[in-house]
Every structure is written in C-alpha cells, then in structure tokens.
Design a protein around this motif. Structure first.
Motif, PDB file in Angstrom:
ATOM      1  N   GLY A  32       0.678  -1.216  -0.139  1.00 58.55           N
ATOM      2  CA  GLY A  32       0.049  -0.106   0.041  1.00 58.55           C
ATOM      3  C   GLY A  32       0.825   1.179  -0.101  1.00 58.55           C
ATOM      4  N   SER A  33       2.242   1.247   0.068  1.00 61.26           N
ATOM      5  CA  SER A  33       3.095   2.348   0.216  1.00 61.26           C
ATOM      6  C   SER A  33       3.516   2.559  -1.404  1.00 61.26           C
ATOM      7  CB  SER A  33       4.238   2.160   1.086  1.00 61.26           C
ATOM      8  OG  SER A  33       4.999   0.955   0.480  1.00 61.26           O
ATOM      9  N   ALA A  34       3.756   3.927  -1.566  1.00 60.62           N
ATOM     10  CA  ALA A  34       4.235   4.316  -2.750  1.00 60.62           C
ATOM     11  C   ALA A  34       5.391   5.173  -2.821  1.00 60.62           C
ATOM     12  CB  ALA A  34       3.125   5.071  -3.233  1.00 60.62           C
ATOM     13  N   LEU A  35       5.941   5.238  -4.019  1.00 67.97           N
ATOM     14  CA  LEU A  35       7.171   5.989  -4.234  1.00 67.97           C
ATOM     15  C   LEU A  35       7.044   7.323  -5.206  1.00 67.97           C
ATOM     16  CD1 LEU A  35      10.288   6.486  -3.906  1.00 67.97           C
ATOM     17  CD2 LEU A  35      10.416   4.956  -5.831  1.00 67.97           C
ATOM     18  N   ILE A  36       7.241   8.393  -4.740  1.00 70.82           N
ATOM     19  CA  ILE A  36       7.362   9.666  -5.264  1.00 70.82           C
ATOM     20  C   ILE A  36       8.461   9.930  -5.617  1.00 70.82           C
ATOM     21  CG2 ILE A  36       6.594  12.062  -5.623  1.00 70.82           C
ATOM     22  CD1 ILE A  36       4.473  11.327  -3.512  1.00 70.82           C
ATOM     23  N   ASN A  37       8.944   9.981  -6.975  1.00 73.09           N
ATOM     24  CA  ASN A  37      10.457  10.203  -7.467  1.00 73.09           C
ATOM     25  C   ASN A  37      10.471  11.351  -8.351  1.00 73.09           C
ATOM     26  OD1 ASN A  37      12.805  10.081  -8.409  1.00 73.09           O
ATOM     27  ND2 ASN A  37      12.738   7.877  -9.052  1.00 73.09           N
ATOM     28  N   HIS A  38      11.220  12.605  -7.769  1.00 72.02           N
ATOM     29  CA  HIS A  38      11.158  13.823  -8.629  1.00 72.02           C
ATOM     30  C   HIS A  38      12.689  14.088  -8.804  1.00 72.02           C
ATOM     31  CE1 HIS A  38       7.118  15.173  -7.058  1.00 72.02           C
ATOM     32  NE2 HIS A  38       7.011  14.572  -8.013  1.00 72.02           N
ATOM     33  N   SER A  39      13.594  12.828  -8.781  1.00 70.35           N
ATOM     34  CA  SER A  39      15.212  13.087  -8.781  1.00 70.35           C
ATOM     35  C   SER A  39      15.394  13.725 -10.279  1.00 70.35           C
ATOM     36  CB  SER A  39      15.682  11.800  -8.748  1.00 70.35           C
ATOM     37  OG  SER A  39      15.134  10.971  -9.839  1.00 70.35           O
ATOM     38  N   MET A  40      14.547  13.361 -11.174  1.00 67.60           N
ATOM     39  CA  MET A  40      15.321  14.136 -12.501  1.00 67.60           C
ATOM     40  C   MET A  40      14.856  15.598 -12.468  1.00 67.60           C
ATOM     41  SD  MET A  40      16.510  11.941 -14.314  1.00 67.60           S
ATOM     42  CE  MET A  40      16.917  13.072 -15.579  1.00 67.60           C
ATOM     43  N   ALA A  41      13.869  16.240 -11.738  1.00 68.93           N
ATOM     44  CA  ALA A  41      13.541  17.499 -11.612  1.00 68.93           C
ATOM     45  C   ALA A  41      14.685  17.931 -10.760  1.00 68.93           C
ATOM     46  CB  ALA A  41      12.289  17.702 -11.073  1.00 68.93           C
ATOM     47  N   LEU A  42      15.241  17.339  -9.943  1.00 64.86           N
ATOM     48  CA  LEU A  42      16.203  17.894  -8.933  1.00 64.86           C
ATOM     49  C   LEU A  42      17.532  18.107  -9.964  1.00 64.86           C
ATOM     50  CD1 LEU A  42      17.804  18.618  -6.312  1.00 64.86           C
ATOM     51  CD2 LEU A  42      18.081  16.028  -5.979  1.00 64.86           C
ATOM     52  N   VAL A  43      18.018  17.300 -10.746  1.00 67.22           N
ATOM     53  CA  VAL A  43      18.998  17.319 -11.698  1.00 67.22           C
ATOM     54  C   VAL A  43      18.720  18.476 -12.490  1.00 67.22           C
ATOM     55  CG1 VAL A  43      20.155  16.290 -13.772  1.00 67.22           C
ATOM     56  CG2 VAL A  43      19.575  14.912 -11.327  1.00 67.22           C
ATOM     57  N   GLN A  44      17.724  18.477 -13.126  1.00 68.40           N
ATOM     58  CA  GLN A  44      17.491  19.741 -14.213  1.00 68.40           C
ATOM     59  C   GLN A  44      17.566  21.128 -13.181  1.00 68.40           C
ATOM     60  OE1 GLN A  44      13.570  18.923 -15.606  1.00 68.40           O
ATOM     61  NE2 GLN A  44      13.961  17.163 -16.746  1.00 68.40           N
ATOM     62  N   ARG A  45      17.084  21.321 -11.838  1.00 68.55           N
ATOM     63  CA  ARG A  45      17.284  22.451 -11.244  1.00 68.55           C
ATOM     64  C   ARG A  45      18.626  22.765 -11.071  1.00 68.55           C
ATOM     65  NH1 ARG A  45      12.292  23.234  -6.874  1.00 68.55           N
ATOM     66  NH2 ARG A  45      10.650  23.038  -8.566  1.00 68.55           N
ATOM     67  N   LEU A  46      19.704  21.770 -10.543  1.00 65.48           N
ATOM     68  CA  LEU A  46      20.894  22.075 -10.240  1.00 65.48           C
ATOM     69  C   LEU A  46      21.578  22.286 -11.649  1.00 65.48           C
ATOM     70  CD1 LEU A  46      21.828  18.847  -8.082  1.00 65.48           C
ATOM     71  CD2 LEU A  46      22.041  21.122  -7.490  1.00 65.48           C
ATOM     72  N   GLU A  47      21.384  21.826 -12.837  1.00 70.28           N
ATOM     73  CA  GLU A  47      21.602  22.113 -14.211  1.00 70.28           C
ATOM     74  C   GLU A  47      21.595  23.779 -14.269  1.00 70.28           C
ATOM     75  OE1 GLU A  47      22.163  20.775 -18.694  1.00 70.28           O
ATOM     76  OE2 GLU A  47      20.795  19.994 -17.393  1.00 70.28           O
ATOM     77  N   ALA A  48      20.276  24.103 -13.939  1.00 73.23           N
ATOM     78  CA  ALA A  48      19.773  25.564 -14.191  1.00 73.23           C
ATOM     79  C   ALA A  48      20.409  26.457 -13.229  1.00 73.23           C
ATOM     80  CB  ALA A  48      18.239  25.616 -14.157  1.00 73.23           C
ATOM     81  N   LEU A  49      20.932  25.821 -12.160  1.00 71.56           N
ATOM     82  CA  LEU A  49      21.400  26.592 -11.135  1.00 71.56           C
ATOM     83  C   LEU A  49      23.020  27.064 -11.635  1.00 71.56           C
ATOM     84  CD1 LEU A  49      21.538  27.668  -7.953  1.00 71.56           C
ATOM     85  CD2 LEU A  49      22.564  25.611  -7.436  1.00 71.56           C
ATOM     86  N   PHE A  50      23.542  26.009 -12.310  1.00 73.73           N
ATOM     87  CA  PHE A  50      24.998  26.339 -12.703  1.00 73.73           C
ATOM     88  C   PHE A  50      24.680  27.317 -14.002  1.00 73.73           C
ATOM     89  CE2 PHE A  50      27.961  25.126 -16.224  1.00 73.73           C
ATOM     90  CZ  PHE A  50      29.107  25.471 -15.407  1.00 73.73           C
ATOM     91  N   ALA A  51      23.828  27.075 -14.825  1.00 76.71           N
ATOM     92  CA  ALA A  51      23.729  27.660 -16.207  1.00 76.71           C
ATOM     93  C   ALA A  51      23.338  29.001 -15.736  1.00 76.71           C
ATOM     94  CB  ALA A  51      22.648  27.190 -17.080  1.00 76.71           C
ATOM     95  N   GLN A  52      22.659  29.533 -14.830  1.00 76.95           N
ATOM     96  CA  GLN A  52      22.031  30.773 -14.423  1.00 76.95           C
ATOM     97  C   GLN A  52      23.025  31.495 -13.352  1.00 76.95           C
ATOM     98  OE1 GLN A  52      18.316  30.526 -13.291  1.00 76.95           O
ATOM     99  NE2 GLN A  52      17.510  29.683 -15.200  1.00 76.95           N
ATOM    100  N   GLY A  53      23.770  30.672 -12.545  1.00 76.27           N
ATOM    101  CA  GLY A  53      24.701  31.235 -11.684  1.00 76.27           C
ATOM    102  C   GLY A  53      24.127  31.737 -10.522  1.00 76.27           C
ATOM    103  N   ASN A  54      22.955  31.547 -10.401  1.00 77.35           N
ATOM    104  CA  ASN A  54      22.130  32.114  -9.092  1.00 77.35           C
ATOM    105  C   ASN A  54      22.529  31.604  -7.852  1.00 77.35           C
ATOM    106  OD1 ASN A  54      20.369  33.171 -10.963  1.00 77.35           O
ATOM    107  ND2 ASN A  54      18.646  31.704 -10.838  1.00 77.35           N
ATOM    108  N   GLY A  55      22.933  32.620  -6.797  1.00 72.05           N
ATOM    109  CA  GLY A  55      23.315  32.201  -5.587  1.00 72.05           C
ATOM    110  C   GLY A  55      24.893  31.871  -5.627  1.00 72.05           C
ATOM    111  N   SER A  56      25.474  32.150  -6.632  1.00 72.83           N
ATOM    112  CA  SER A  56      26.896  31.911  -6.778  1.00 72.83           C
ATOM    113  C   SER A  56      27.549  32.469  -5.466  1.00 72.83           C
ATOM    114  CB  SER A  56      27.481  31.934  -8.097  1.00 72.83           C
ATOM    115  OG  SER A  56      29.038  31.928  -8.070  1.00 72.83           O
ATOM    116  N   ASP A  57      28.640  31.647  -4.869  1.00 72.07           N
ATOM    117  CA  ASP A  57      29.492  32.244  -3.871  1.00 72.07           C
ATOM    118  C   ASP A  57      30.980  32.056  -4.155  1.00 72.07           C
ATOM    119  OD1 ASP A  57      29.654  29.475  -3.473  1.00 72.07           O
ATOM    120  OD2 ASP A  57      29.317  29.411  -1.389  1.00 72.07           O
ATOM    121  N   VAL A  58      31.226  31.642  -5.287  1.00 77.61           N
ATOM    122  CA  VAL A  58      32.572  31.455  -5.802  1.00 77.61           C
ATOM    123  C   VAL A  58      32.802  31.740  -7.131  1.00 77.61           C
ATOM    124  CG1 VAL A  58      32.607  29.080  -5.805  1.00 77.61           C
ATOM    125  CG2 VAL A  58      34.921  30.044  -5.561  1.00 77.61           C
TER     126      VAL A  58
END
Length: 477
Positions: A32-58
């Motif tokens: 009866g338990s279920a798995l919610i998997n948003h791992s690909m969305a996490l990868v996409q957000r990390l890629e966007a974080l690099f591309a846009q440079g938002n919040g960069s500290d170095v």
C-alpha cells in the motif's frame, strides 16, 4: 558529436539516492506504500543553477597556460566541495570569493564542460576531448568521471578521426598508469595492425610502442613482408637512431618471408642495403630455413625462436575467411587448404582442413555417450535450451608423413562492427592436440540481430593455421 552520458548520483545527490533506495525498500516491505520520485527534476534544477549562476558564492578564474585568455565561471562552494576533494581543499584555503586556477590549453577549453558535469552528472564530448577531460577528472579527483572516460575511450578505439587517436590514448594511459586502457589500446593496435599500417596513425608510433608491437606473435596482418615495408616507411619518416633501427629490423621474422622476396629486399630495399650487416645472420638463417625440412632444421637450430614462429597472417596461404549467414540456424561446414609450412622446402605441399560450426553444441565430455546419429541430433536440439554454446572444430582432412616435426596452432579471428567499422572482436587459439576451443563465443548472444559479434546478421570468421616446428629430443647415451 559523440556523446557519453555517465548516469550517477554522487556527491550532493548521494543522499538523495540513499533516501530513494530506502523508500523503495520500505515500499517493498509495506503493502500500500508508494514512491514519489522527482530526482530528474532535482538534476534539472541543479543544471539550471549552474547555467544561471544564481546564488553563486565563488568565481572560478581559469587562466590558460602560455596565454592571456581567462574564463570566469560562477559556481557554488557546496556543490564543488561535495563532488571533488581537491576543490574542497582549494576552497577551504582561499582568501576571497575568487578561486584562481591555471590549466593547459586543452584542459581550459573543456573546463566549463567539466564543471557542468559536477552539477548534473552528464557530459557530451568528442574524441579529442576525452584526454583533457580525463586530466581534469584526475587532477580534481572526480573518480566517477575518470572511470567513465576510461570506459568511453576503450569503447571508441575504432572510431574514425583525421589523424587517429589510439596511439595518443595509449601514450596517455602509459603516462598516467591506466593499465586497463593501455592494454586495450595495445591489443586494438595488434589485432587490427593491417589497417593501422596503412593509416596516418602508423607514423605517430613512438619508438617504445613500435618495438613493443614488433615483439608480439598475436599481430594480425596480411604478411610479414607487409610489416617490413611498413617499418621501412616508419623509419624513413621518423629517422630514429641507429640502435632503434637495428632493434626493429631484428624483430622482423625473416623466415616468414618467401625466399624470392628476401632476395628482392637484399638488392632493392634502401633500408636493408644500409643496415645489411645488422641482420645478415638472420637473413642467412632464414635462407637455411627455406632450404631444409623441419626435421633437418631442428637438428642444428633452436626452432622455437621467434624467427620461425608465425604471426596471424591473413593471406590465403595461411587460412581462409568464413562468413556464416544466420549463424543461429543450423550446423555449417567448410574446407580450405593451407601450406604445410612456411619454408620454401615445403612450399608445394598443402594441407586440407575441415571446419565445422555449430550454433549450439554440447561439450566434448557430454558427446561421448552419443553416436553421430539421430540420437546425437536430438542431443543438440536439447542443448538449445542454453546448456551448450557455439562451437567450432578445425581438423586436418588427412594425416601425412610430411607432418613429422610440425604441429599446427589454429587461430579463429572473429570480426565485428564497432563505430561503423569492421574490427577484430575476439581471437581464439587452440592447438592440434585439441580439435576445438572450449570458450569459443561463450559470452556471445547470436540470437540478437544487433549482437556485437555479428555484421549484418552474419558471423565473420577468419581461420588461420600456423605451422610450428618441433625441437628434437636427443636421447642420452
């Protein structure tokens, strides 16, 4: 553009993977338990974080060596530190929000691609980018990328490139101590030497690599004369020192070159004319070899030395190509002739060979209980459930007194298509004392039309028969 995707979850994504794995296990335990998997969305957000440079500290200031070129890449300390121990050490010791790095031109050109990998775990590359990316992965201790690039290079040895790349990859692997990649490059060059000899890559061989190849008996090429002529071209172009030339010339197996061709080399080869004294003893021995029977020769010489040992020659005198269409269908057979021996003394003597291929045949140990009848055919059919695997048997059609002093090593070369080009996929060796090799195509799945062992649904074999001379056993008086 050739792409390689390394699917991984390391560093900042490791926790996510562990969590997802735990949830999967929990889901398996609790109905009866279920798995919610948003791992690909996490990868996409990390890629966007690099591309846009938002919040960069170095800011990474990448200086190209011997150049005024500077690239600035906005990054995040947390991501870099989690993915690379080297970056973690560098970032802890910095005094400002800028980290200055110096890279060789080839590494600087792919540095942004390398940093992007740290964010999203995916990288696309061309052949010429593999080494600089591997250098960066090694320098910044990103082991997953190191391994992925080594695998990529091993799988793309057959890819086409303007000046060739296998020699460069071999030299790089030797310098860095990547034994697996080095050995893969060396084996590729040895097994596909005939095509390498006629490519632009041949001239780029180092002296060390050239001499290493010349010592090998598993070289696959048309003939020993082809190797001599390619060596002459290499020496003409590279102009190595005298000791290297002499070592290379003494590695040629002159006994495997027909006597009429040896006479021609003595009189017409500029290289031979210049270095004749360095190989005169070998040429004299080769002419003696061509004038005597194996038994006579063994009375006076060590016939186990390399000059009397054939390599894997593809010319008709040494064997035959065999293309088996639809190799999973039924048993096939063929016959071919080879020379009794490579010496001129045996030039007119031929041996007829019978070869039998079965797509699914039981081992010899299981065959003895069955006669070659309908019972045997039923046994083969029963083996189709997976208890057997492809077999090939190569036997002489007749025996002869001429065989005295000679045994035959059989070699079966399996070609396949890699990166759109036919290359040697595997080499199997077995001796006259055995009629087959037990591991022939043991790992091949010939049922798949896209099998890496097939070319257009056909199995491409080349059978080479190498006569080997016996040393005489002298009885003690």
């Amino acid at each position: 553009m050739r792409e390689m995707c390394c699917d991984w979850w390391t560093g900042c994504l490791t926790f996510g993977v562990s969590l997802l794995g735990a949830l999967k296990q929990e889901g398996a335990l609790e109905s009866g338990s279920a798995l919610i998997n948003h791992s690909m969305a996490l990868v996409q957000r990390l890629e966007a974080l690099f591309a846009q440079g938002n919040g960069s500290d170095v800011a990474l200031r990448v200086h190209t060596a011997n150049s005024d070129e500077v690239k600035v890449i906005q990054a995040h300390t947390l991501v870099l530190s989690l993915q690379s121990e080297a970056f973690e050490d560098l970032l802890q010791s910095r005094n400002s929000s800028v980290l200055t790095l110096r890279e060789a031109p080839d590494c600087a050109a792919v540095f942004e691609k390398f940093i992007r990998y740290l964010y999203c775990g995916e990288i696309s590359l061309r052949l010429e980018q593999a080494v600089p990316l591997h250098k960066l992965a090694s320098k910044y201790r990103v082991s997953a990328l190191q391994h992925g690039l080594s695998v990529y290079m091993t799988q793309h040895l057959a890819s086409d490139s303007p000046g060739g790349h296998v020699v460069g990859w071999y030299q790089y692997a030797t310098q860095t101590g990547d034994v697996a990649l080095r050995d893969s490059c060396l084996q590729y060059l040895a097994w596909n030497l005939s095509s390498v000899l006629h490519s632009r890559e041949w001239a780029s061989l180092s002296e060390e690599l050239l001499l290493s190849l010349l010592q090998r008996s598993d070289l696959i090429l048309h003939s020993e004369l082809e190797l001599y002529e390619a060596l002459e071209a290499w020496i003409t172009q590279n102009q190595p020192g005298g000791p290297t030339v002499e070592s290379a010339l003494r590695s040629i197996r002159y006994g495997m070159i027909p006597p009429q061709q040896l006479f021609r080399l003595q009189k017409q080869s500029p290289l031979m004319l210049k270095y004749y004294e360095s190989v005169r003893d070998l040429l004299f021995l080769a002419f003696q070899f061509h004038s005597a029977s194996p038994i006579q020769l063994a009375k006076y010489f060590d016939v186990n030395c390399s000059i009397f040992t054939p390599r894997n020659y593809l010319s008709p005198a040494w064997g035959s190509q065999w293309v088996i269409n639809n190799p999973t269908r039924d048993d096939r057979s063929t016959s071919f002739q080879t020379q009794l021996g490579p010496s001129g003394h045996d030039a007119s003597k031929k041996v007829t060979w019978n070869a039998l291929f079965s797509p699914r045949w039981l081992p010899l140990s299981m065959r003895s209980a069955y006669a070659e009848s309908s019972a045997m055919l039923a046994t083969r059919a029963a083996a189709s459930d997976g208890t057997g695997h492809p077999r090939i048997i190569v036997t002489p059609a007749t025996s002869s007194a001429d065989f005295a002093g000679v045994s035959f090593q059989k070699t079966v070369i399996v070609s396949a298509r890699q990166q759109g080009k036919p290359v040697v996929r595997h080499v199997y060796n077995f001796h006259q004392s055995t009629e087959e090799t037990g591991d022939f195509l043991a790992d091949a799945d010939l049922q798949r039309r896209a099998s890496e062992y097939l070319i257009d649904s056909s199995l491409y074999l080349h059978i080479v028969v190498k006569p080997l001379y016996h040393s005489l056993i002298v009885a003690r008086k």
